[in-house]
Design a protein around this motif. Sequence first.
Motif, PDB file in Angstrom:
ATOM      1  N   ARG A   1       0.803  -1.112  -0.219  1.00 15.66           N
ATOM      2  CA  ARG A   1      -0.098  -0.114  -0.061  1.00 15.66           C
ATOM      3  C   ARG A   1       0.948   1.272  -0.144  1.00 15.66           C
ATOM      4  O   ARG A   1       1.717   1.386   0.996  1.00 15.66           O
ATOM      5  CB  ARG A   1      -0.859   0.189   1.013  1.00 15.66           C
ATOM      6  CG  ARG A   1      -1.958  -1.176   1.329  1.00 15.66           C
ATOM      7  CD  ARG A   1      -2.993  -0.746   2.177  1.00 15.66           C
ATOM      8  NE  ARG A   1      -2.672  -0.435   3.439  1.00 15.66           N
ATOM      9  CZ  ARG A   1      -3.561  -0.281   4.457  1.00 15.66           C
ATOM     10  NH1 ARG A   1      -4.646   0.016   4.089  1.00 15.66           N
ATOM     11  NH2 ARG A   1      -3.077  -0.088   5.715  1.00 15.66           N
ATOM     12  N   ILE A   2       0.777   2.178  -0.982  1.00 17.28           N
ATOM     13  CA  ILE A   2       1.487   3.283  -1.099  1.00 17.28           C
ATOM     14  C   ILE A   2       0.798   4.661  -1.076  1.00 17.28           C
ATOM     15  O   ILE A   2      -0.215   4.654  -1.925  1.00 17.28           O
ATOM     16  CB  ILE A   2       2.345   3.088  -2.679  1.00 17.28           C
ATOM     17  CG1 ILE A   2       3.016   1.676  -2.985  1.00 17.28           C
ATOM     18  CG2 ILE A   2       3.359   4.308  -2.792  1.00 17.28           C
ATOM     19  CD1 ILE A   2       3.363   1.466  -4.118  1.00 17.28           C
ATOM     20  N   ALA A   3       1.181   5.308  -0.094  1.00 13.18           N
ATOM     21  CA  ALA A   3       0.412   6.887   0.090  1.00 13.18           C
ATOM     22  C   ALA A   3       1.505   7.896  -0.461  1.00 13.18           C
ATOM     23  O   ALA A   3       2.642   7.816   0.636  1.00 13.18           O
ATOM     24  CB  ALA A   3      -0.064   6.734   1.327  1.00 13.18           C
ATOM     25  N   LEU A   4       1.046   8.839  -1.127  1.00 17.82           N
ATOM     26  CA  LEU A   4       1.721  10.132  -1.186  1.00 17.82           C
ATOM     27  C   LEU A   4       1.170  11.250  -0.408  1.00 17.82           C
ATOM     28  O   LEU A   4       0.047  11.383  -0.798  1.00 17.82           O
ATOM     29  CB  LEU A   4       2.132  10.168  -2.802  1.00 17.82           C
ATOM     30  CG  LEU A   4       2.841  11.596  -3.114  1.00 17.82           C
ATOM     31  CD1 LEU A   4       4.184  11.645  -2.694  1.00 17.82           C
ATOM     32  CD2 LEU A   4       2.671  11.949  -4.597  1.00 17.82           C
ATOM     33  N   LEU A   5       1.738  11.925   0.351  1.00 19.52           N
ATOM     34  CA  LEU A   5       1.329  12.822   1.196  1.00 19.52           C
ATOM     35  C   LEU A   5       1.750  14.147   0.692  1.00 19.52           C
ATOM     36  O   LEU A   5       3.245  14.288   0.592  1.00 19.52           O
ATOM     37  CB  LEU A   5       1.525  12.545   2.793  1.00 19.52           C
ATOM     38  CG  LEU A   5       0.924  11.416   3.308  1.00 19.52           C
ATOM     39  CD1 LEU A   5       1.393  11.305   5.050  1.00 19.52           C
ATOM     40  CD2 LEU A   5      -0.395  11.105   3.066  1.00 19.52           C
ATOM     41  N   GLN A   6       0.978  15.096   0.638  1.00 20.60           N
ATOM     42  CA  GLN A   6       1.650  16.360   0.331  1.00 20.60           C
ATOM     43  C   GLN A   6       1.060  17.636   1.479  1.00 20.60           C
ATOM     44  O   GLN A   6      -0.013  17.587   1.683  1.00 20.60           O
ATOM     45  CB  GLN A   6       0.982  17.241  -0.964  1.00 20.60           C
ATOM     46  CG  GLN A   6       1.495  18.160  -1.361  1.00 20.60           C
ATOM     47  CD  GLN A   6       1.365  18.518  -2.946  1.00 20.60           C
ATOM     48  OE1 GLN A   6       0.307  19.037  -3.095  1.00 20.60           O
ATOM     49  NE2 GLN A   6       1.952  17.920  -3.910  1.00 20.60           N
ATOM     50  N   ASP A   7       2.184  17.900   2.406  1.00 20.82           N
ATOM     51  CA  ASP A   7       1.687  18.684   3.497  1.00 20.82           C
ATOM     52  C   ASP A   7       0.761  17.860   4.410  1.00 20.82           C
ATOM     53  O   ASP A   7      -0.249  18.434   5.057  1.00 20.82           O
ATOM     54  CB  ASP A   7       1.166  20.006   3.044  1.00 20.82           C
ATOM     55  CG  ASP A   7       2.140  20.869   2.452  1.00 20.82           C
ATOM     56  OD1 ASP A   7       3.300  20.705   2.710  1.00 20.82           O
ATOM     57  OD2 ASP A   7       1.519  21.792   1.704  1.00 20.82           O
TER      58      ASP A   7
END
Length: 537
Positions: A15-21
């Motif tokens: 499971r891959i999550a990209l967080l921005q701020d």
Amino acid sequence: MSNELIINSTQEGERIALLQDKRLIEYHFDRNDTNYSVGDIFLGTVKKVMPGLNAAFIDIGYEKDAFLHYGDLGEQFPSLSKWVRGVQSQKTSVAALKTFGLEKPLDKVGKVADTLKKSQQVLVQIVKEPISTKGPRLSTDISMAGRYLVLVPFSNTISVSKKIVSKTERERLKRLIASIKPDNFGVIIRTVAEGREVAELDRDMQSMVGKWEQLFQALRIAKERDKVLGELGRTSSMLRDMLNESFDAITVDTTARYEEIRGYLEQIAPDKLGLLKHYTGKVKVFEHLGIEKQLKTLFGKTVTVPGGGYLVIEHTEALHVIDVNSGNKSNQESDQEATALMVNMLAAKEVARQLRLRDMGGIIVVDFIDMKSGESRKKVEDVVYQIMKHDKARFTILPITKFGLLQITRQRVRPAEKIVTGEVCPTCGGTGKISASIQVTDEIDNSIEDLLVTQNQSGITLHVHPFLHAYYTKGLVSRQMKWYLKYYKWIKVTKDTSLGLTDYRIEDEHGEEIELHSAAAAMARLQDREIEIEITD
């Protein structure tokens, strides 16, 4: 603006999550059993030639034949076919194309029946994964993507990304690549190559040439439907395509994945090794960072818009429909037009985010709140475009119509991500029935008396819903204290939010469960009993 990549390993995949701020903007699930990913190269066999579609169906081992249109053959197809025949017959003994004679480019307006024949073997690359009832979509325009460059065999063209606008930089990059590229290989220079030195570009070039060598060796012994060369996993490909100066952290929760990514970073970006972190906490990494909560709230049919309003998202076979609603923000502006503009501007940001987050492709229709002013409609369009321009997928946005409809087409490469946001009621287990809640305290009292008096238990712990926890523990002389005065044994009462209002669990002094009352379990026992009676009758 900070970017963080969080990778959670499960038995089914990554499971891959990209967080921005700290806000979730991309989510992917890289399944372990995915054998048909974008970029994979197969040795396929032509099963059907369809002159009416000017296309062919290719067998690459998937349950449905893959689709290859004439327009996806590419100008280099004659050269590719000649090279594949030479490799399979062992006449071509080296991977390098320096002495390879290129064929005449394929006619762009030709017919597929004149180019492909049934049972012919072709080297193909997946450009679109299987979606719904459709098999993969293929291309024979083979390419190999690196971090800074894309290698294109059987060509000598050097192209530069349009996002590199400086004429001086474009010319510099072309000169550098011309000095290091192998003969009969074309190169596409990616946006991230801007400002890079020749040593970094050459290292990336050699990595892709190495891949071509792997393909050559595999093709020599390949049989029909074999995967000749696999693309990087979703995690590595995201690092390759997105790793830049704005990245703050890459967090991994397993040792094996940590070592794998560390090795990959040493190859493509040694200066970024300090960003890699190995999470070893007891709480799951997605839970610890609040990603699990974001997933549950962002993938439902109804999505709240930060600042006001909400979206209703519906999926059909033909298109996706998003309805914008004002919610409780309808009275915060001076007039209807101002209210509509304010809600639509906020909703436009969330719509653009949702498209990327769910990886929605094809046709998307957004029903904004009606606005009379053309200037207002243009402002909303601009907001959607400004957010979506950071999206890697190709897209087209049409002007908002008089009916308030915004039409978007977005490149569909993979199936849209779906997260199950509904849960079975913990109280009734989905049956829609529970025991009378007024009886639960009497049942608990009877159970406590039986355990303490009849079975002579001590040191027991009662787990209950938070409401019942307050009932038993609050007050000057609580129910818990009355038990102590009655039985001269202390009963520990803890709250458990996973339990329903009428459920409870009792454990002994060793933490072992000695009694469980669950409405779902009770209903299941009742149903089993009814079945047993029917069989007996």
